[in-house]
Motif scaffolding. Structure first.
Motif: not given
Length: 735
Positions: A306-318, A371-377
């Motif tokens: 059900q869950l990915l392994l901790p912090l899958d480096d390929d996943t980009v989700d917000d 300007a561009i402001v980036f945030t993760e979520y």
């Protein structure tokens, strides 16, 4: 040579710097890639183009597509790219190369199924198809793709295929059915050996050599280092510091208990809460409330599936899923829920006046430029939107919940007239946002330098005319200041030291950074030893020579001439009369195609009885000189071009032999990845009809393989040709 003799024109000051020899020039080669094909084509299963973002990967692929489309009858290519970049690829292929490409999505596939006969595979028609990896990995789509042999498979953002995923299975299936494979990535997973090996294996057949790698830096691409990075420390309010203390105490307890019972899900949940707090107090309040609610409910234990392994480096989700937030952390459930409610109350109080947000508004007012402001979520993004609108700004938004056409519209609007773009990491790969903007602001620091590079790469790319400014907002007395800011400084220094620095940069994966942040210890420098998965060619000097040669040959191009006769001109000079002639020497295969071409300039000493002024007289002089000294001229041309022609013939033979081996290997039976992605036992008459159609398709492909093999045998035999392109009489005297 003596009088009336021919000599290489390199001695003539009028053509000083010209050199004999080179690569194929019947089609202009790319400035930095003129010699790549010769090296890569002898190992055609795959080539990897790895460089910093914005250094023209799309252009490199477009040049290859354009070249092959002009050579291969019935050319079929598929470009697999993130969904949000398909339209950008289509526009660039059309504008820069006049190549029409089909955006292959669900709507296109449905339309093709309606319009074409039932036994015609729409992917089998000649053309260039642009599709997303998430689209082609669907079993019902991949099944039809596997019935086609592709002349070229391009995988953009190749690091996104991951390991042991449906994406990787789909990429491998396409690679094993392609004559040539090109992998593009600006952020290769050098720090993750399993993922790097998985990427290097895409398209590899038994007996293939190692992947050919072309790694380019800004210097290689002729782009001056023009980025300035500034870390601005933000002093948090008392309420914010209290919130971080409460959260740190809680997450350390969860991290310790989960580690003791080897529970990766609880550790992932605690790490996500830390990241949410560094994003904004508002985001943490929402996540703490949601987690407490989920823990109140009676839920089954999450499984590894059900869950990915901790912090899958390929996943980009917000957005954060309930499966992540709902994993129990402490054995004492009541205590955990009580701690979460305290954290929620503290976070809501801190969110009424967030120091970073106030700092950002002041900075934007002073910047007075796009300007561009980036945030993760995404919820932090929406909070930023409310705040900047209240301050009088008119922001545009890019996030993961938007459709590709909506993202494209926002991209166009920002490039045309936008002043402020708020974006999550959904916009951090591939998009061109540099036409008017040079300022990137990171509202919080991502937990991997690779993500940071992807963000800033939206404006720091080819075509950017000004110095790029990168601003990182760092919260004091938090993990951002203690762990992440030193990491970013180290990464920026590493990025200046070529491949070794790039390996060090990529080695700081999100999983390693998380261990350091949650464990409260310094980030160890990982082993950055290079792998033997790639064969790397250093072609910078050779490419520069190739670019100079191409520029020289273009001066003597006859493509625009309306007559097949050579161009003849007169030039007055103060030296001994001489005739400068330009010969074109080329190799032609049995199909009449030019596979290699060079120009040979010669200077011939002549004696002129009287001034030749008219074009007819000049042409007669040239023809007479050729008749009189034809054997000597031909010997000199042969001597000047023989080494280059031998090398070109050998390279062409190696390319043809390798392509023939690949063609025979592809004609063999290959397992279907699509059939491994669906449940077994779902058989009916439709499956039988599909199997019959596949058998017919396989028979056609086998016949096509025989035809191609025979054509390759013919193309391996080359014949040389020489023709006079231009001549100039250098005559003593004035005007």
């Amino acid at each position: 040579m003596g009088a009336d003799g021919a000599r290489p024109a390199g001695e003539d000051p009028s053509v000083r710097g010209a050199r004999v020899g080179g690569r194929r020039t019947d089609r202009p080669a790319p400035l930095s890639d003129g010699t790549r094909a010769g090296h890569a084509a002898t190992r055609p299963h795959a080539s990897a183009d790895r460089g910093r973002g914005g250094l023209g990967n799309t252009i490199q692929a477009g040049l290859l597509l354009n070249e092959l489309a002009s050579q291969v009858d019935g050319f079929r290519a598929i470009v697999v790219t993130p969904a949000g970049l398909r339209e950008q690829w289509r526009r660039e292929l059309t504008a820069r190369f006049s190549l029409e490409a089909v955006v292959a999505d669900t709507a296109w596939l449905s339309s093709a199924a309606r319009d074409l006969p039932s036994d015609v595979n729409p992917w089998a028609l000649p053309g260039i198809y642009l599709a997303s990896l998430d689209f082609v990995k669907r079993p019902e789509v991949l099944r039809a793709l596997e019935d086609v042999t592709w002349d070229l498979f391009v995988l953009d953002e190749a690091h996104g295929a991951g390991t042991a995923t449906a994406r990787l299975s789909a990429a491998r299936a396409l690679g094993l059915r392609s004559r040539r494979v090109l992998l593009l990535t600006a952020t290769p997973p050098d720090g993750d050996p399993p993922q790097l090996a998985a990427m290097a294996g895409i398209g590899r057949l038994a007996g293939d050599d190692a992947l050919v790698e072309f790694r380019r830096t800004r210097d290689d691409a002729g782009v001056a280092a023009g980025r300035r990075t500034v870390l601005l420390q933000v002093r948090l309010s008392t309420a914010e510091r209290r919130m971080h203390r409460l959260l740190t105490r809680y997450t350390q307890m969860v991290w310790a208990e989960a580690g003791a019972r080897t529970d990766p899900h609880a550790r992932l949940a605690s790490a996500v809460l830390r990241k949410r707090a560094l994003s904004s107090a508002w985001s943490l309040a929402a996540s703490a409330h949601r987690r407490a609610t989920l823990l109140d409910a009676v839920r089954p234990e999450p499984s590894a599936a059900q869950l990915l392994l901790p912090l899958d480096d390929d996943t980009v989700d917000d957005e954060v899923s309930d499966r992540v937030l709902g994993a129990p952390g402490l054995a004492d459930g009541e205590k955990e829920r009580a701690l979460l409610r305290r954290i929620e109350v503290s976070a809501r109080g801190a969110s009424t006046c967030e120091a970073k947000l106030a700092f950002l508004l002041r900075f934007l007012r002073r910047a007075s430029e796009p300007a561009i402001v980036f945030t993760e979520y995404r919820d932090t993004l929406l909070q930023l939107e409310r705040a900047v609108r209240s301050a009088g700004f008119a922001p545009l938004l890019l996030h993961g919940g938007m459709l590709p056409r909506e993202r494209t519209a926002v991209q166009h609007a920002f490039n045309e007239h936008g002043t402020l773009l708020l974006a999550t990491d959904a916009a951090s790969e591939g998009l061109n946002l540099h036409s008017r903007c040079r300022l990137v602001i990171h509202f919080e620091l991502p937990w991997t330098p690779v993500r940071l590079e992807q963000r800033t790469g939206r404006v720091d790319r080819l075509g950017q005319q000004r110095r790029v400014h990168e601003v990182l907002l760092v919260a004091r007395h938090t993990a951002e200041r203690i762990v992440l800011a030193p990491l970013i400084r180290r990464a920026r220094i590493a990025s200046r030291h070529g491949r070794r620095g790039a390996l060090a940069l990529a080695a700081f994966t999100e999983s390693r950074v998380t261990q350091a942040v949650m464990g409260g210890r310094p980030l160890a420098v990982p082993d950055t030893a290079a792998t033997d998965l790639f064969v790397t060619f250093a072609l910078r000097a050779e490419a520069q020579r190739e670019a100079e040669r191409i520029a020289f040959q273009r001066r003597f191009s006859t493509d625009r001439c309306t007559t097949p006769r050579p161009v003849v001109t007169l030039r007055r000079c103060r030296t001994t009369p001489s005739l400068t002639v330009i010969y074109r020497v080329w190799l032609e295969d049995q199909h009449g195609r030019c596979v290699h071409s060079i120009v040979v300039p010669l200077a011939i000493d002549v004696r002129v009885a009287r001034a030749a002024r008219r074009a007819r007289e000049l042409r007669a002089l040239v023809e007479g000189t050729q008749e009189e000294h034809g054997a000597q001229i031909r010997a000199t041309v042969d001597l000047a071009s023989s080494a280059d022609l031998r090398l070109a013939t050998a390279q062409h033979g190696a390319v043809v032999a390798t392509l023939r081996r690949r063609e025979r290997a592809l004609s063999g039976s290959l397992p279907s990845a699509a059939r491994q992605l669906v449940q077994a036992g779902l058989f009916d008459r439709r499956a039988v009809h599909e199997a019959e159609a596949r058998q017919r398709s396989a028979a056609l492909l086998a016949a096509d393989t025989e035809d191609r093999t025979e054509a390759m045998l013919k193309s391996a035999r080359l014949s040389p040709h020489v023709t006079l392109v231009a001549a100039r009489l250098n005559l003593r005297g004035s005007g």
